[in-house]
Enzyme design. Structure first.
Site, PDB file in Angstrom:
ATOM      1  CD  GLN A  44     -10.230   0.000 -12.283  1.00  0.00           C
ATOM      2  OE1 GLN A  44      -9.463   0.391 -11.522  1.00  0.00           O
ATOM      3  NE2 GLN A  44     -10.204  -0.881 -13.358  1.00  0.00           N
ATOM      4  CB  SER A  73      -8.281  -2.622  -5.178  1.00  0.00           C
ATOM      5  OG  SER A  73      -7.621  -2.396  -6.474  1.00  0.00           O
ATOM      6  CB  SER A  91      -8.321   6.890  -9.259  1.00  0.00           C
ATOM      7  OG  SER A  91      -7.302   5.994  -8.856  1.00  0.00           O
ATOM      8  CD  GLU A 140      -6.100   0.385 -14.205  1.00  0.00           C
ATOM      9  OE1 GLU A 140      -6.967  -0.602 -13.911  1.00  0.00           O
ATOM     10  OE2 GLU A 140      -5.704   1.481 -13.379  1.00  0.00           O
TER      11      GLU A 140
END
Ligand SMILES: Cc1cc2nc3c(=O)[nH]c(=O)nc-3n(C[C@H](O)[C@H](O)[C@H](O)COP(=O)(O)OP(=O)(O)OC[C@H]3O[C@@H](n4cnc5c(N)ncnc54)[C@H](O)[C@@H]3O)c2cc1C
Length: 413
Positions: free
Chosen positions: A141, A144, A176, A259
């Site tokens: 993902q 950020s 991650s 999430e």
């Protein structure tokens, strides 16, 4: 198509689970290893790949038997079942020894696959969502950025149209599993001349594209589960755009709601549990101490409340397979429970928690304590969940918003 009756479906699911998994063993009172109680893995690349292979074998079996994406509508590639079926599956699955999962498996199956299934074209669903649900392909993902975490809509990674393609420049952080991912679900700014949420578009980036550089970040718990990802002149075909140009914020909020549900409810073991703390108290012969009993009872009650809330939120969740803002409640309760579990273990162990003394089961709790704060941040911090609960669930007045102007007019742009 009529829904299968929950009780009959439960026994079918249980029978299937028994064909692929062993029954769960009772928690060992002592002798935990660091890997048992670690919130984040501390593995070499080779060990991580081996773990991923084990996880993938189970996810594939689950997909092929029809137990993946239970509440996703059938037309989007899911099973079209109810939240009650999903809750029943989770309950039945928890009685078995499910392979320990990884961040990347959860992100692939429960976040990226779901968002591509909901927002992708029929071709993208067939090519990517299905492969993500089976874990044939793994996806991270790419949301950020150094200047856009809680305020994700302030992201600065740019995607500029160039003929039939897009060219991406920017930096992502805390990604991650990026080092093991085949693709990344990326949010990029495609129009700086509208309010910040309206100018974002989602893309699926092949992580081996020229111009993608992945740098692992070493954590205080030892491993490197997340990464910085630099994107320099990365060229992407328009066929890899997910949703309409400018629909990226809707893709992001749907993904983040998944999430929050995953963090709050999944069966994936993260850190120590109530049973582990109870085992620790027994092994230290502390269960007759009234203060310890009070702390244990408090932890037990909070765990039971969380489980009841997960079920209530699942049943009330929006139709069409998308969780509502109530997912923030279960995420908050799960991260709180993880923190408190570590605190009670630390109180029981006293000074022994600070060092690896070689005593069985002691350093394992240090691993829990070092990792637990991560889940108070991942998927939106505790404070952001409280804001969401206040504004979207309780309908309290919103925070003052000073950024309702085109992104390009905000300070610093
Ligand atoms: C374990 C882990 C895994 C992650 N995995 C991924 C991933 O795979 N992909 C990805 O894109 N990101 C990932 N992240 C990043 C995560 O989403 C961000 O860390 C998170 O959103 C917070 O952003 P930030 O770190 O920039 O903190 P900031 O936004 O800078 O926040 C700093 C502090 O200010 C507080 N704060 C900020 N705004 C407000 C407000 N309006 N009201 C009250 N308090 C506020 C925050 O609560 C926090 O305490 C991961 C993070 C962790 C810890």
């Amino acid at each position: 198509m009529p829904q299968p009756k929950v009780d009959e479906w439960r026994s079918e699911a249980r029978q299937w689970l028994a064909t692929v998994l062993e029954p769960r063993r009772a928690a060992e009172p002592t002798g935990h290893t660091a890997a048992d109680l670690a919130v984040f893995h501390n593995l070499t690349d080779k060990e991580e790949r081996r773990l991923l292979d084990r996880c993938r074998a189970y996810q594939r079996a689950r997909h092929d038997a029809g137990y993946q994406a239970l509440t996703l509508p059938r037309e989007n590639g899911g099973q079209g079942l109810t939240a009650a079926h999903a809750a029943v599956f989770a309950e039945e699955e928890s009685a078995f020894d499910v392979p320990p999962s990884t961040e990347l498996i959860s992100v692939t199956v429960r976040l990226v696959a779901m968002s591509v299934a909901l927002f992708g074209t029929p071709e993208q669903r067939e090519t990517y969502a299905r492969a993500f649900l089976r874990t044939d392909l793994l996806a991270c993902q790419l949301f950020s950025e150094p200047g856009a975490g809680s305020d994700l809509a302030a992201l600065r990674t740019r995607a500029r149209p160039d003929g039939e393609d897009w060219v991406i420049d920017g930096q992502k952080v805390w990604t991650s599993g990026a080092q093991f991912a085949d693709h990344g679900l990326l949010l990029a700014r495609t129009d700086p001349h509208v309010v910040k949420q309206a100018g974002i578009t989602a893309f699926l980036v092949p992580m081996d594209s020229p111009g993608v550089e992945i740098r692992p970040i070493r954590q205080m718990s030892g491993g490197a589960s997340f990464n910085e990802v630099f994107l320099s002149g990365v060229r992407l075909s328009d066929a890899l755009r997910i949703g309409r140009p400018g629909q990226g914020w809707e893709v992001a909020t749907a993904t983040l709601a998944f999430e929050r549900t995953t963090s709050g409810s999944g069966n994936r073991r993260k850190g120590g549990t109530f049973d582990d703390v109870l085992g620790l108290a027994r092994s230290l012969k502390r269960t007759h101490d009234p203060l310890v009993r009070q702390r244990l009872a408090d932890l037990y009650v909070r765990g039971a409340l969380r489980a009841a809330t997960v079920e209530r939120v699942a049943r009330a969740s929006a139709s069409g397979g998308r969780p509502g803002p109530e997912a923030s409640l279960t995420k908050l309760m799960a991260s709180d429970l993880l923190t408190r579990t570590g605190q009670v273990a630390a109180e029981l162990m006293g000074a022994r928690i600070t060092a690896d003394t070689g005593e069985p089961g002691t350093f394992a709790w240090t691993e829990h304590l070092l990792g637990a704060p991560g889940y108070r941040l991942a998927g939106g911090t505790d404070q952001i969940q409280r804001n969401l609960i206040g504004e979207r669930v309780l309908k309290l007045p919103g925070e003052p918003r000073v950024d309702k102007v085109p992104f390009s007019e905000l300070p610093g742009n």
